[in-house]
Motif scaffolding. Structure first.
Motif, PDB file in Angstrom:
ATOM      1  N   VAL A  29       0.851  -1.197   0.000  1.00 18.70           N
ATOM      2  CA  VAL A  29       0.000   0.000   0.000  1.00 18.70           C
ATOM      3  C   VAL A  29       0.881   1.239   0.000  1.00 18.70           C
ATOM      4  CG1 VAL A  29      -1.959  -1.136   1.114  1.00 18.70           C
ATOM      5  CG2 VAL A  29      -0.172  -0.094   2.535  1.00 18.70           C
ATOM      6  N   TYR A  30       0.254   2.389  -0.250  1.00 21.18           N
ATOM      7  CA  TYR A  30       1.059   3.610  -0.325  1.00 21.18           C
ATOM      8  C   TYR A  30       0.271   4.822   0.139  1.00 21.18           C
ATOM      9  CZ  TYR A  30      -1.261   5.487  -4.520  1.00 21.18           C
ATOM     10  OH  TYR A  30      -2.163   6.028  -5.388  1.00 21.18           O
ATOM     11  N   GLU A  31       0.977   5.930   0.251  1.00 22.23           N
ATOM     12  CA  GLU A  31       0.369   7.224   0.569  1.00 22.23           C
ATOM     13  C   GLU A  31       1.162   8.322  -0.124  1.00 22.23           C
ATOM     14  OE1 GLU A  31      -2.195   8.758   1.958  1.00 22.23           O
ATOM     15  OE2 GLU A  31      -3.164   6.865   2.436  1.00 22.23           O
ATOM     16  N   PHE A 135     -13.485  -0.468 -14.122  1.00 25.98           N
ATOM     17  CA  PHE A 135     -13.338  -1.937 -14.117  1.00 25.98           C
ATOM     18  C   PHE A 135     -12.310  -2.386 -13.084  1.00 25.98           C
ATOM     19  CE2 PHE A 135     -10.980  -0.271 -17.863  1.00 25.98           C
ATOM     20  CZ  PHE A 135      -9.694  -0.434 -17.382  1.00 25.98           C
ATOM     21  N   ARG A 136     -12.079  -1.531 -12.052  1.00 30.18           N
ATOM     22  CA  ARG A 136     -11.099  -1.883 -11.018  1.00 30.18           C
ATOM     23  C   ARG A 136     -11.669  -2.929 -10.057  1.00 30.18           C
ATOM     24  NH1 ARG A 136     -10.231   3.513  -8.227  1.00 30.18           N
ATOM     25  NH2 ARG A 136     -12.490   3.457  -8.398  1.00 30.18           N
ATOM     26  N   TRP A 137     -10.850  -3.356  -9.131  1.00 36.26           N
ATOM     27  CA  TRP A 137     -11.305  -4.336  -8.144  1.00 36.26           C
ATOM     28  C   TRP A 137     -12.306  -3.679  -7.183  1.00 36.26           C
ATOM     29  CZ3 TRP A 137      -7.767  -5.758  -3.418  1.00 36.26           C
ATOM     30  CH2 TRP A 137      -7.260  -4.616  -2.845  1.00 36.26           C
ATOM     31  N   GLY A 149      -5.825  -0.642 -13.125  1.00 40.71           N
ATOM     32  CA  GLY A 149      -7.083  -0.074 -13.646  1.00 40.71           C
ATOM     33  C   GLY A 149      -7.011   1.440 -13.727  1.00 40.71           C
ATOM     34  N   ASN A 150      -6.477   2.055 -12.673  1.00 47.77           N
ATOM     35  CA  ASN A 150      -6.349   3.517 -12.644  1.00 47.77           C
ATOM     36  C   ASN A 150      -5.393   3.996 -13.732  1.00 47.77           C
ATOM     37  OD1 ASN A 150      -6.630   2.170  -9.966  1.00 47.77           O
ATOM     38  ND2 ASN A 150      -7.164   4.220  -9.299  1.00 47.77           N
ATOM     39  N   VAL A 151      -4.292   3.268 -13.893  1.00 45.16           N
ATOM     40  CA  VAL A 151      -3.272   3.650 -14.879  1.00 45.16           C
ATOM     41  C   VAL A 151      -3.853   3.548 -16.298  1.00 45.16           C
ATOM     42  CG1 VAL A 151      -1.092   2.841 -15.907  1.00 45.16           C
ATOM     43  CG2 VAL A 151      -1.294   3.077 -13.430  1.00 45.16           C
ATOM     44  N   GLY A 176     -12.453   9.524  -9.818  1.00 48.31           N
ATOM     45  CA  GLY A 176     -11.508   9.675 -10.916  1.00 48.31           C
ATOM     46  C   GLY A 176     -10.415   8.624 -10.822  1.00 48.31           C
ATOM     47  N   SER A 177      -9.573   8.543 -11.855  1.00 44.90           N
ATOM     48  CA  SER A 177      -8.499   7.548 -11.830  1.00 44.90           C
ATOM     49  C   SER A 177      -7.471   7.881 -10.750  1.00 44.90           C
ATOM     50  CB  SER A 177      -7.838   7.437 -13.202  1.00 44.90           C
ATOM     51  OG  SER A 177      -7.150   8.623 -13.514  1.00 44.90           O
ATOM     52  N   SER A 178      -7.393   9.154 -10.347  1.00 47.24           N
ATOM     53  CA  SER A 178      -6.510   9.521  -9.232  1.00 47.24           C
ATOM     54  C   SER A 178      -7.113  10.672  -8.425  1.00 47.24           C
ATOM     55  CB  SER A 178      -5.111   9.899  -9.755  1.00 47.24           C
ATOM     56  OG  SER A 178      -5.190  11.013 -10.608  1.00 47.24           O
ATOM     57  N   SER A 179      -8.439  10.637  -8.268  1.00 47.24           N
ATOM     58  CA  SER A 179      -9.105  11.747  -7.564  1.00 47.24           C
ATOM     59  C   SER A 179     -10.513  11.343  -7.149  1.00 47.24           C
ATOM     60  CB  SER A 179      -9.204  12.959  -8.502  1.00 47.24           C
ATOM     61  OG  SER A 179      -9.977  12.634  -9.645  1.00 47.24           O
ATOM     62  N   THR A 203      -8.357  14.968   0.886  1.00 49.64           N
ATOM     63  CA  THR A 203      -8.799  16.272   0.370  1.00 49.64           C
ATOM     64  C   THR A 203     -10.328  16.348   0.379  1.00 49.64           C
ATOM     65  OG1 THR A 203      -6.948  15.935  -1.140  1.00 49.64           O
ATOM     66  CG2 THR A 203      -8.225  17.953  -1.435  1.00 49.64           C
ATOM     67  N   ARG A 204     -10.973  15.213   0.085  1.00 54.65           N
ATOM     68  CA  ARG A 204     -12.440  15.126   0.160  1.00 54.65           C
ATOM     69  C   ARG A 204     -12.911  15.522   1.559  1.00 54.65           C
ATOM     70  NH1 ARG A 204     -16.445  11.746   1.777  1.00 54.65           N
ATOM     71  NH2 ARG A 204     -18.059  11.026   0.321  1.00 54.65           N
ATOM     72  N   ARG A 205     -12.187  15.032   2.585  1.00 55.71           N
ATOM     73  CA  ARG A 205     -12.572  15.358   3.965  1.00 55.71           C
ATOM     74  C   ARG A 205     -12.379  16.841   4.248  1.00 55.71           C
ATOM     75  NH1 ARG A 205      -9.349  10.541   7.131  1.00 55.71           N
ATOM     76  NH2 ARG A 205      -9.471   9.083   5.380  1.00 55.71           N
TER      77      ARG A 205
HETATM   78  N1  PMP Z   1      -9.210   8.369  -5.428  1.00 55.32           N
HETATM   79  C1  PMP Z   1      -8.125   7.849  -6.014  1.00 55.32           C
HETATM   80  C2  PMP Z   1      -8.274   6.639  -6.853  1.00 55.32           C
HETATM   81  C3  PMP Z   1      -6.867   8.452  -5.835  1.00 55.32           C
HETATM   82  O1  PMP Z   1      -5.768   7.919  -6.414  1.00 55.32           O
HETATM   83  C4  PMP Z   1      -6.764   9.636  -5.075  1.00 55.32           C
HETATM   84  C5  PMP Z   1      -5.446  10.329  -4.923  1.00 55.32           C
HETATM   85  N2  PMP Z   1      -4.581   9.657  -4.056  1.00 55.32           N
HETATM   86  C6  PMP Z   1      -7.925  10.152  -4.474  1.00 55.32           C
HETATM   87  C7  PMP Z   1      -9.132   9.489  -4.676  1.00 55.32           C
HETATM   88  C8  PMP Z   1      -7.879  11.385  -3.628  1.00 55.32           C
HETATM   89  O2  PMP Z   1      -7.331  11.108  -2.360  1.00 55.32           O
HETATM   90  P1  PMP Z   1      -6.520  12.193  -1.541  1.00 55.32           P
HETATM   91  O3  PMP Z   1      -7.371  13.413  -1.456  1.00 55.32           O
HETATM   92  O4  PMP Z   1      -6.312  11.563  -0.217  1.00 55.32           O
HETATM   93  O5  PMP Z   1      -5.247  12.449  -2.281  1.00 55.32           O
END
Ligand code: PMP
Length: 282
Positions: A29-31, A135-137, A149-151, A176-179, A203-205
């Motif tokens: 996992v990562y952050e 189509f992700r897990w 899937g995100n990539v 989103g794929s990264s949001s 960021t959502r929080r």
């Molecule tokens: N969903 C996905 C799939 C993400 O990759 C990210 C970015 N890490 C987020 C949501 C937004 O999360 P955060 O605001 O914690 O960066």
């Protein structure tokens, strides 16, 4: 640049084993933590989520939330990061390839920094997005290293000249794929509820808190592609993209292609927090 690997501060050409489960299976996992003016932003929340992610896949994190914060602070200082990010990866460790969890394995923990300026131009003008199948897990609540899937979906967006792929599962807009993804309709912010279909974005929080303080209704409901395209405003959020307006989806304008008033209000409040960090440091 100095990186942190398994307890040591070492140079960036340090190697990891080909037997690392992160490489073999994406088993980790990562952050990502944002650095503004040399200060970590919402680090506690990120590391609490990291520890949760490790628990969900039965990795015992060798470090506490405070340990991670201390490591980040040292890296930020040593690498002289003003605006940037710290990436943290925890994998199950090194073991001969075999799918099941190996016994007596020690997690590998890697932290490194990047320089990254805020995406000011995109935040002012808004970005283009596409919609695509999610189509992700089904454990998108875990911030897994496995991002195939995100990539793949992000690549589709880039090939279409867009910056984000808004994913849709069974007719429902997930994220989103990264949001995370939000719509504004009749003065209300609406976003997918927190469950296993999305990552509970930090960021959502922050946005939820800003909206609550500003008296803007923040509702956690599912909505479909039609509602997305008929929204008054659309935006995405992430640690690196902050509050990012979406002004075009699949070639169709949102809010006549302009950044809307609620997004601007959220951005202003978000900026105030960052300016506070700057002035507290000065
Ligand atoms: N969903 C996905 C799939 C993400 O990759 C990210 C970015 N890490 C987020 C949501 C937004 O999360 P955060 O605001 O914690 O960066």
């Amino acid at each position: 640049m100095v990186i942190f690997l398994n307890g040591a501060y070492v140079s960036e050409d340090t190697q990891i084993s080909y037997n690392d489960r992160g490489i073999q299976f994406g088993d980790g996992v990562y952050e990502v933590v944002r650095v503004y003016h040399g200060e970590l932003y919402t680090a506690k929340e990120h590391f609490e989520r990291l520890v949760r992610s490790t628990k969900e896949i039965a990795i015992e994190s060798p470090y506490s939330v405070q340990d991670y914060i201390d490591i980040c602070n040292r890296l930020v200082k040593e690498n002289n990061i003003d605006n940037g990010t710290v990436y943290i990866q925890v994998t199950r460790g090194d073991a001969v390839r075999n799918h099941a969890y190996p016994k007596d394995v020690k997690p590998n923990v890697l932290l490194y920094t990047n320089i990254a300026e805020r995406p000011m131009q995109d935040m002012q003008q808004g970005i283009k997005a596409i919609t695509t199948e999610d189509f992700r897990w089904l454990r998108c609540d875990i911030k897994s290293l496995n991002l195939l899937g995100n990539v793949m979906n992000k690549q589709k967006a880039v090939e279409a000249g867009a910056k984000e792929a808004i994913q849709i599962r069974d007719g429902i807009v997930t994220e989103g794929s990264s949001s995370n993804v939000f719509i504004v309709k009749d003065g209300k912010i609406i976003t997918h509820p927190v469950n296993h279909y999305i990552l509970n974005g930090i960021t959502r929080r922050v946005i939820k808190q800003i909206a609550d303080e500003a008296g803007i209704p923040f509702e956690e409901f599912t909505y479909d592609e039609k509602a997305l395209k008929n929204a008054d405003e659309v935006f995405i959020s992430s640690t690196t993209q902050e509050v990012m307006p979406v002004v075009e989806i699949d070639g169709e304008n949102i809010n006549q292609g302009k950044v809307g008033p609620i997004v601007k209000q959220l951005q202003t409040k978000f900026n105030e927090q960052i300016i506070t960090i700057q002035s507290e440091k000065a």
